[in-house]
Design a protein around this motif. Structure first.
Motif, PDB file in Angstrom:
ATOM      1  N   ASN A 219      11.973  17.704  35.617  1.00  0.00           N
ATOM      2  CA  ASN A 219      12.530  18.903  34.961  1.00  0.00           C
ATOM      3  C   ASN A 219      12.750  20.034  35.962  1.00  0.00           C
ATOM      4  OD1 ASN A 219      12.553  17.670  32.519  1.00  0.00           O
ATOM      5  ND2 ASN A 219      10.766  18.706  31.708  1.00  0.00           N
TER       6      ASN A 219
ATOM      7  N   ASN B  64      15.621  19.283  38.371  1.00  0.00           N
ATOM      8  CA  ASN B  64      16.895  19.381  37.647  1.00  0.00           C
ATOM      9  C   ASN B  64      17.294  20.846  37.455  1.00  0.00           C
ATOM     10  OD1 ASN B  64      18.217  19.852  34.877  1.00  0.00           O
ATOM     11  ND2 ASN B  64      18.697  17.725  35.277  1.00  0.00           N
TER      12      ASN B  64
ATOM     13  N   THR C   2      20.232  13.454  37.720  1.00  0.00           N
ATOM     14  CA  THR C   2      20.712  13.976  36.438  1.00  0.00           C
ATOM     15  C   THR C   2      21.771  15.046  36.640  1.00  0.00           C
ATOM     16  OG1 THR C   2      18.726  15.323  36.473  1.00  0.00           O
ATOM     17  CG2 THR C   2      18.751  13.472  34.949  1.00  0.00           C
TER      18      THR C   2
ATOM     19  N   SER D 257      22.722  17.063  33.987  1.00  0.00           N
ATOM     20  CA  SER D 257      22.448  18.174  33.073  1.00  0.00           C
ATOM     21  C   SER D 257      21.000  18.066  32.625  1.00  0.00           C
ATOM     22  CB  SER D 257      23.360  18.115  31.848  1.00  0.00           C
ATOM     23  OG  SER D 257      22.971  17.027  31.034  1.00  0.00           O
ATOM     24  N   TYR D 258      20.509  19.127  32.002  1.00  0.00           N
ATOM     25  CA  TYR D 258      19.118  19.126  31.555  1.00  0.00           C
ATOM     26  C   TYR D 258      18.919  18.062  30.469  1.00  0.00           C
ATOM     27  CZ  TYR D 258      14.533  20.874  30.346  1.00  0.00           C
ATOM     28  OH  TYR D 258      13.194  20.979  30.122  1.00  0.00           O
ATOM     29  N   GLU D 259      19.953  17.831  29.653  1.00  0.00           N
ATOM     30  CA  GLU D 259      19.860  16.847  28.572  1.00  0.00           C
ATOM     31  C   GLU D 259      19.664  15.438  29.132  1.00  0.00           C
ATOM     32  OE1 GLU D 259      22.308  19.187  28.704  1.00  0.00           O
ATOM     33  OE2 GLU D 259      21.361  20.459  27.189  1.00  0.00           O
ATOM     34  N   ASP D 260      20.237  15.193  30.306  1.00  0.00           N
ATOM     35  CA  ASP D 260      20.093  13.872  30.942  1.00  0.00           C
ATOM     36  C   ASP D 260      18.627  13.517  31.153  1.00  0.00           C
ATOM     37  OD1 ASP D 260      22.723  13.411  31.065  1.00  0.00           O
ATOM     38  OD2 ASP D 260      22.940  13.545  33.232  1.00  0.00           O
ATOM     39  N   THR D 261      17.833  14.526  31.496  1.00  0.00           N
ATOM     40  CA  THR D 261      16.411  14.278  31.771  1.00  0.00           C
ATOM     41  C   THR D 261      15.737  13.727  30.524  1.00  0.00           C
ATOM     42  OG1 THR D 261      16.540  16.227  33.158  1.00  0.00           O
ATOM     43  CG2 THR D 261      14.361  15.326  32.822  1.00  0.00           C
ATOM     44  N   ALA D 262      16.081  14.297  29.362  1.00  0.00           N
ATOM     45  CA  ALA D 262      15.495  13.828  28.105  1.00  0.00           C
ATOM     46  C   ALA D 262      15.918  12.387  27.819  1.00  0.00           C
ATOM     47  CB  ALA D 262      15.928  14.742  26.974  1.00  0.00           C
ATOM     48  N   THR D 263      17.168  12.051  28.194  1.00  0.00           N
ATOM     49  CA  THR D 263      17.656  10.680  27.971  1.00  0.00           C
ATOM     50  C   THR D 263      16.834   9.683  28.792  1.00  0.00           C
ATOM     51  OG1 THR D 263      19.850  11.623  27.712  1.00  0.00           O
ATOM     52  CG2 THR D 263      19.735   9.229  27.994  1.00  0.00           C
TER      53      THR D 263
ATOM     54  N   ASN E 291      13.903  10.095  29.864  1.00  0.00           N
ATOM     55  CA  ASN E 291      12.570  10.142  29.288  1.00  0.00           C
ATOM     56  C   ASN E 291      12.477   9.195  28.088  1.00  0.00           C
ATOM     57  OD1 ASN E 291      10.217  11.498  29.938  1.00  0.00           O
ATOM     58  ND2 ASN E 291      10.335  12.725  28.082  1.00  0.00           N
ATOM     59  N   ASN E 292      13.465   9.275  27.210  1.00  0.00           N
ATOM     60  CA  ASN E 292      13.434   8.483  25.976  1.00  0.00           C
ATOM     61  C   ASN E 292      13.622   6.988  26.248  1.00  0.00           C
ATOM     62  OD1 ASN E 292      13.043  10.737  24.463  1.00  0.00           O
ATOM     63  ND2 ASN E 292      15.213  11.034  23.978  1.00  0.00           N
TER      64      ASN E 292
END
Lengths: 277, 248
Positions: free
Chosen positions: B79, B82, B162, B164-170, B172-173
């Motif tokens: 995070n 990123n 990554t 974008s910040y949203e990529d990190t969550a992807t 992660n999931n």
């Protein structure tokens, strides 16, 4: 000091730099002027090793920015366009980390000296997040000076600042011109380029379209500009080589006419047909 | 100077971490997930379960330690990198400093390890209070350090890749969360259907969970240790190369 030859940079289908070449002599202040997206920041990014060019070559004091980046980094100080300070660290901590990264030999002396220069010594223990935009820009200048660099890069140094603070920043930049230091400034502010630079390169759509001293560049459009609004409500600007020509033009008009000295934007308009926005 | 070139990067992270620690919300969020797992799986469901003759809590706590060390080492680094690269742009300060890419990597990874070890320490404290059997062996410590190193290095890779910040969550999931649940944190891997076990043993956290519950090194433990070393080395090299090849 700086030698740029045929620099090219592509981002997908967009040509950010198209065969850009220029030289900057030691101890001079060189400005890159142009609208947003002209390629100014890309040029600075290549010169400061942040971006690798697709073609061409850039040398700083004889060191190639791609082949010998560490040598280049030892010579340069950078004030970026973005305020990339650590907002949750104090002003002093920001400079301490930077001085350690660059191996500054005597940070206990250097940091106070740089903070005094930008008039932030009294605020050294405050978190940067509490600083105004102008204070953050001043702290960035202090940070760029910590290493006593031979070459300083200022990318849009006064962007977003009100005119009074902008002039304070200019005064500080003028103070950095010591000991034969070379300074490169990018700006889209005409007054900034005219106030600070010995030579100016005008960039448009990735190409360097003019390069000379501000006076020589302005001489290409004439010394005076006559402005008036025509019958269709459109602002007309006519370039005149001297005051006499401007006066004679005014006599021919029966509307409100303004005479002013030419500036670098007039040069840009003459070359591209557009204003610098 | 070059020998300790990583230190300012580590120091910066520690100064920022210290400020975060002073905020109660940080400590609360770091502890929240493991405490929820502890309450639901350990103290709730776990009262009815025994694993290999021992109470479930004694099985669960080492797993939670491994999971927390993974989550915190990885997430903090991924995070932060990123955000620092794409939004705050202060990663560029490191790139423009006259230091080697590996120095940036070492500084980031060590900082990630500290955060992972800190979160693990909190779980261990809870473990000593609640579990009937808890022991910390040299193998436990070595495994924990390796796990933090490995996942902090993976965090650098994610943080560099990554867009974008949203990529990190992807990421992660898809990678971290399944690893947390299927790698032997909550139940032994041999309870998983056999064809899936082969997949689960590819996860580095499975080896961490296996090693962290061993008292001494035997052949399977040695193999898991080698696997973790190889993962750590691979991730470190890839992360360093991504930093070296950074270009805007």
């Amino acid at each position: 000091m700086i030698e740029v030859t045929g620099l090219t940079k592509q981002y997908g289908n967009i040509t950010a730099l198209d065969n850009v070449s220029f030289r900057v002599g030691r101890g001079s202040v060189f400005g890159l002027l142009g609208p947003n997206g002209a390629g100014k920041t890309t040029t600075i990014k290549v010169l400061t090793t942040l971006s690798k060019p697709d073609g061409g070559r850039a040398l700083i004091a004889g060191h190639d920015v791609v082949k010998d980046p560490i040598a280049v980094k030892r010579l340069m100080g950078v004030m970026p366009q973005e305020n990339n300070l650590d907002l949750d660290l104090t002003a002093y901590e920001n400079l301490l980390i930077y001085s350690m990264l660059h191996g500054v030999p005597d940070p206990q002396t250097k940091i106070p000296s740089c903070l005094h220069l930008v008039d932030l010594w009294e605020r050294r223990a405050e978190l940067v997040t509490r600083f105004s935009g102008g204070m953050q820009r001043r702290l960035l200048i202090a940070r760029s000076l910590l290493t006593e660099p031979s070459v300083l890069f200022f990318d849009e140094p006064s962007i977003g600042l009100d005119p009074q603070i902008r002039r304070q920043v200019w005064d500080i930049i003028r103070k950095t011109r010591i000991d034969g230091r070379t300074v490169v400034i990018t700006t889209h502010y005409i007054e900034e380029a005219e106030a600070l630079c010995d030579r100016v390169g005008i960039l448009d759509k990735g190409s360097l379209i003019a390069l000379d001293t501000p006076d020589n560049l302005k001489a290409t459009v004439g010394e005076y500009i006559v402005e008036f609004v025509n019958d269709e409500g459109k602002l007309i600007q006519q370039m005149c080589k001297d005051r006499e020509e401007a006066n004679s033009l005014v006599l021919c008009k029966d509307c409100e006419v303004k005479i002013r000295k030419s500036n670098l934007e007039d040069v840009f308009i003459k070359l591209t047909g557009e204003r610098i926005e | 100077m070059m020998g300790v070139a990583w230190y300012p990067i580590f120091l910066r992270e520690m100064l920022l971490f210290r400020r975060k620690l002073l905020r109660i919300s940080y400590l609360f969020s770091a502890m929240l997930l493991p405490i929820i797992y502890l309450l639901t799986f350990g103290l709730g469901l776990g009262r009815m379960v025994q694993i290999k003759g021992a109470d479930y809590l004694s099985y669960l706590i080492p797993g939670l330690v491994a999971m927390s060390s993974m989550m915190n080492s990885y997430t903090w680094v991924a995070n932060a990198l990123n955000l620092n690269r794409l939004y705050f742009k202060n990663f560029q300060v490191f790139i423009q400093a006259p230091i080697r890419p590996s120095a940036i990597m070492v500084g980031e990874v060590l900082a990630g390890m500290v955060k992972g070890l800190f979160a693990s320490g909190l779980i261990l404290i809870v473990g000593f209070v609640t579990a009937s059997h808890m022991s910390i062996t040299p193998l436990f410590v070595l495994t924990l350090l390796l796990n933090c190193f490995l996942f902090a290095s993976l965090g650098v890779i994610t943080g560099m890749l990554t867009k974008s910040y949203e990529d990190t969550a992807t990421y992660n999931n898809f990678f971290i969360l399944p690893m947390a649940f299927f790698s032997g944190t909550f139940f032994p891997v041999d309870r998983i259907p056999e064809p899936l076990q082969a997949v689960v043993w590819v996860f580095p956290l499975t080896h961490t969970n296996f090693l962290i519950r061993q008292n001494s090194i035997n052949s399977p433990a040695l193999l898991s240790l080698v696997v973790l070393f190889l993962y750590a080395l691979t991730f470190f090299v890839i992360g360093s190369r991504l930093i070296r090849d950074y270009s805007e």
